[in-house]
Design a protein around this motif. Sequence first.
Motif, short mmCIF file in Angstrom:
data_model
loop_
_atom_site.label_atom_id
_atom_site.label_comp_id
_atom_site.label_asym_id
_atom_site.label_seq_id
_atom_site.Cartn_x
_atom_site.Cartn_y
_atom_site.Cartn_z
N LYS A 309 -47.66 9.18 -62.16
CA LYS A 309 -48.42 10.49 -60.92
C LYS A 309 -48.06 10.60 -59.63
O LYS A 309 -47.95 11.61 -58.97
CB LYS A 309 -49.92 9.62 -61.30
N LEU A 310 -47.42 9.15 -58.96
CA LEU A 310 -46.65 10.36 -58.26
C LEU A 310 -45.64 10.86 -58.25
O LEU A 310 -45.10 11.31 -56.79
CB LEU A 310 -45.78 8.49 -57.34
N THR A 311 -44.68 10.94 -58.74
CA THR A 311 -43.75 11.82 -59.41
C THR A 311 -44.21 13.12 -58.75
O THR A 311 -43.83 14.39 -58.17
CB THR A 311 -42.78 11.83 -59.98
N VAL A 312 -45.49 13.17 -59.47
CA VAL A 312 -46.49 14.64 -59.94
C VAL A 312 -46.57 15.05 -58.28
O VAL A 312 -46.41 16.33 -58.33
CB VAL A 312 -47.30 14.37 -60.85
N MET A 313 -47.06 14.43 -57.98
CA MET A 313 -47.91 14.68 -56.54
C MET A 313 -46.91 14.65 -55.88
O MET A 313 -46.61 15.95 -55.05
CB MET A 313 -48.52 12.88 -56.04
N GLY A 314 -45.70 14.05 -55.35
CA GLY A 314 -44.72 14.19 -54.31
C GLY A 314 -44.36 16.11 -54.61
O GLY A 314 -43.89 16.65 -53.84
N LYS A 315 -43.89 16.11 -56.03
CA LYS A 315 -43.51 17.95 -56.47
C LYS A 315 -44.44 18.52 -55.95
O LYS A 315 -44.59 19.52 -55.60
CB LYS A 315 -43.44 18.02 -58.01
N GLU A 316 -45.89 18.07 -56.08
CA GLU A 316 -47.18 19.13 -55.86
C GLU A 316 -47.83 19.40 -54.18
O GLU A 316 -48.38 19.90 -53.49
CB GLU A 316 -48.59 18.75 -56.44
N LEU A 345 -58.53 9.40 -63.64
CA LEU A 345 -59.09 9.69 -62.21
C LEU A 345 -58.03 9.85 -61.05
O LEU A 345 -58.23 10.62 -60.11
CB LEU A 345 -59.25 8.08 -61.42
N THR A 346 -56.63 10.00 -61.71
CA THR A 346 -55.78 10.42 -60.47
C THR A 346 -55.08 11.59 -60.94
O THR A 346 -55.30 12.53 -59.92
CB THR A 346 -54.64 9.85 -60.99
N ASP A 347 -55.58 12.45 -61.90
CA ASP A 347 -55.26 13.05 -62.73
C ASP A 347 -55.70 13.90 -61.63
O ASP A 347 -56.34 15.64 -60.69
CB ASP A 347 -55.21 13.59 -63.84
N ASN A 348 -57.69 14.00 -61.97
CA ASN A 348 -58.97 14.51 -61.03
C ASN A 348 -58.92 14.70 -59.75
O ASN A 348 -59.14 15.28 -58.68
CB ASN A 348 -59.77 13.81 -61.53
N ALA A 349 -58.00 13.30 -59.21
CA ALA A 349 -57.63 13.55 -57.34
C ALA A 349 -56.75 13.95 -57.29
O ALA A 349 -56.94 14.91 -55.19
CB ALA A 349 -57.52 11.65 -57.68
N THR A 350 -55.40 14.82 -58.11
CA THR A 350 -54.36 14.86 -56.95
C THR A 350 -55.11 16.27 -57.35
O THR A 350 -54.46 17.47 -56.47
CB THR A 350 -53.09 14.69 -58.66
N GLU A 351 -55.67 17.02 -59.01
CA GLU A 351 -55.89 18.38 -58.27
C GLU A 351 -57.26 18.63 -57.23
O GLU A 351 -56.96 19.47 -56.42
CB GLU A 351 -57.32 19.02 -59.80
N GLN A 358 -54.68 19.32 -45.91
CA GLN A 358 -53.78 17.99 -45.79
C GLN A 358 -54.10 17.44 -46.98
O GLN A 358 -54.44 16.62 -46.52
CB GLN A 358 -53.97 18.07 -44.60
N PRO A 359 -53.73 17.86 -47.95
CA PRO A 359 -53.68 17.40 -49.22
C PRO A 359 -52.85 15.63 -49.35
O PRO A 359 -51.87 15.52 -48.92
CB PRO A 359 -53.22 17.99 -50.70
N TRP A 360 -53.80 14.61 -49.59
CA TRP A 360 -54.30 13.15 -49.74
C TRP A 360 -54.96 12.44 -51.35
O TRP A 360 -55.60 12.70 -51.08
CB TRP A 360 -53.65 12.61 -48.63
N VAL A 361 -54.34 11.27 -51.34
CA VAL A 361 -54.24 11.08 -51.91
C VAL A 361 -54.33 8.88 -52.35
O VAL A 361 -52.84 9.12 -51.62
CB VAL A 361 -54.19 10.90 -53.52
N GLU A 362 -54.84 8.33 -51.35
CA GLU A 362 -54.90 6.44 -51.80
C GLU A 362 -55.02 5.91 -53.46
O GLU A 362 -56.59 6.08 -53.22
CB GLU A 362 -55.63 6.84 -50.40
N ILE A 363 -54.24 5.72 -53.74
CA ILE A 363 -54.31 4.41 -54.47
C ILE A 363 -54.58 2.96 -54.02
O ILE A 363 -53.65 2.29 -53.30
CB ILE A 363 -53.18 4.78 -55.95
N LEU A 364 -55.14 2.57 -54.77
CA LEU A 364 -55.22 0.59 -54.55
C LEU A 364 -55.65 0.18 -55.51
O LEU A 364 -56.66 0.24 -56.23
CB LEU A 364 -56.51 0.30 -53.60
N LEU A 365 -54.31 -0.48 -55.55
CA LEU A 365 -54.93 -1.52 -57.02
C LEU A 365 -54.79 -3.33 -56.27
O LEU A 365 -54.35 -3.33 -56.17
CB LEU A 365 -53.53 -1.96 -58.17
#
Length: 439
Positions: A309-316, A345-351, A358-365
């Motif tokens: 998912k991080l790779t996909v976000m970087g490409k987009e 959840l990550t797919d929906n957040a990315t979309e 200024q698209p951004w996503v923050e993920i916390l585990l």
Amino acid sequence: MPLLNYLLTGFLDTLTGHLVLVIYLLAVTDERAVARRLKKLPPLLLSPLIAVLLSAGLYAVPELIMFQYYILSLAILAMCTLWARWAWRFGFWQAFAATCMAAIFQVAESTLSRTLNENFPFAAALAIYLSIGIAIALLLYRLRFGKWFRLLLDNEPSPWRTAILIFMLMAVIEMFFRLLYGIKSQFLVFYYLLVIVMVALIAALMIYLAQRFDALRKIQAQQDMIAQQRLYEQDLEMIRREVRAFRHDYKNLLAGLSEQAAAGELEQLRHTLAELDAGFDLRLGRKIHASAQIGNLRIPEVRSLLLSKLTVMGKEGVECRLEVLYPVTTVGMDIWDFVRCLGILTDNATEAAADTEQPWVEILLLAQDKQVLFRISNSYVNIIEPENMWSDGWSTKGAGRGLGLSGYQRILENYPNASPCTSWENGVFVQELTVEGRL
């Protein structure tokens, strides 16, 4: 009066059939929140009423009498499918497949229950018929048939194919039911045995298809894990090379800084240090931070998913920050279900983030005290519709364009130890999932 008795008898008979169908629906969908589904039962009571009125109407048209059974069966199937879609929040093909699967068991039981009407009073026959349905449904629960069938429903990439296959199998069982009235009594034992074998083979086929799909999914996931692990190792190797290059230039940088300090060029020294810090963060700091966070993910399936998912976000072009504060080694739910939840959840957040300036996503585990918290935040500009966001196919871009959160919610219904939370404010959409250590 005879007409009234006919309508009343037909209504009770059809109503009992609907109740048995609902019992099998609960079993084939592996439903755990039975009380919640049964609260939605009243609207289904319209179906047997409509079916009885339709039957009476068909008798008034002699040309349609020979097709009465098939017309009624299709009408009841359609009404039950619509009810299942509403009660379970399924997509159409999922609801259709589940209803057809339940109908296979219900029609087969009706076939085997022929002798009830001949040897018991009407009310007793209906009660026994209902009791048999409950017993078989409990057996299906014990055999975990619903677990496999639900997996087939939720993961099949082309649900209409599965639905059509099950509909055809149901049609075969319906044909056997119609043949019942032409079979002589001495052959009934062989007939009943054949029906039992056919239903058992259909159930085995569904389990086989689900297991085959599950095996292919796991093989694909393992291949993705290997590929992502290689990318991770490549990042670590790149960091190592960058560190060696930085170490090579380290003495020259110190010499230059010492000369500036000796000359009293404090402002220039500050400027140089700021550039050095920014350059280090750009070249190494972020990569080291990201690698450290990924390294805390000790569950291969989760690590593979987030790396992809991080790779996909970087490409987009979506900026993403990942924080894994403590090592994550276990989670209190089936790991594949957990991965599916994170993927949704990550797919929906990315979309959603991709539509912002200024698209951004923050993920916390966060893993602490036998509890795992997954929190994902993203920027968004589209309109949120709380009453529709859990519906199948809902998207902020319009109906039918997104996965929605219905699948995510259906997964969590089987995990009472999992608590979802959704919030949004000032252009920030947040999804949280907390999973306790034990089921």
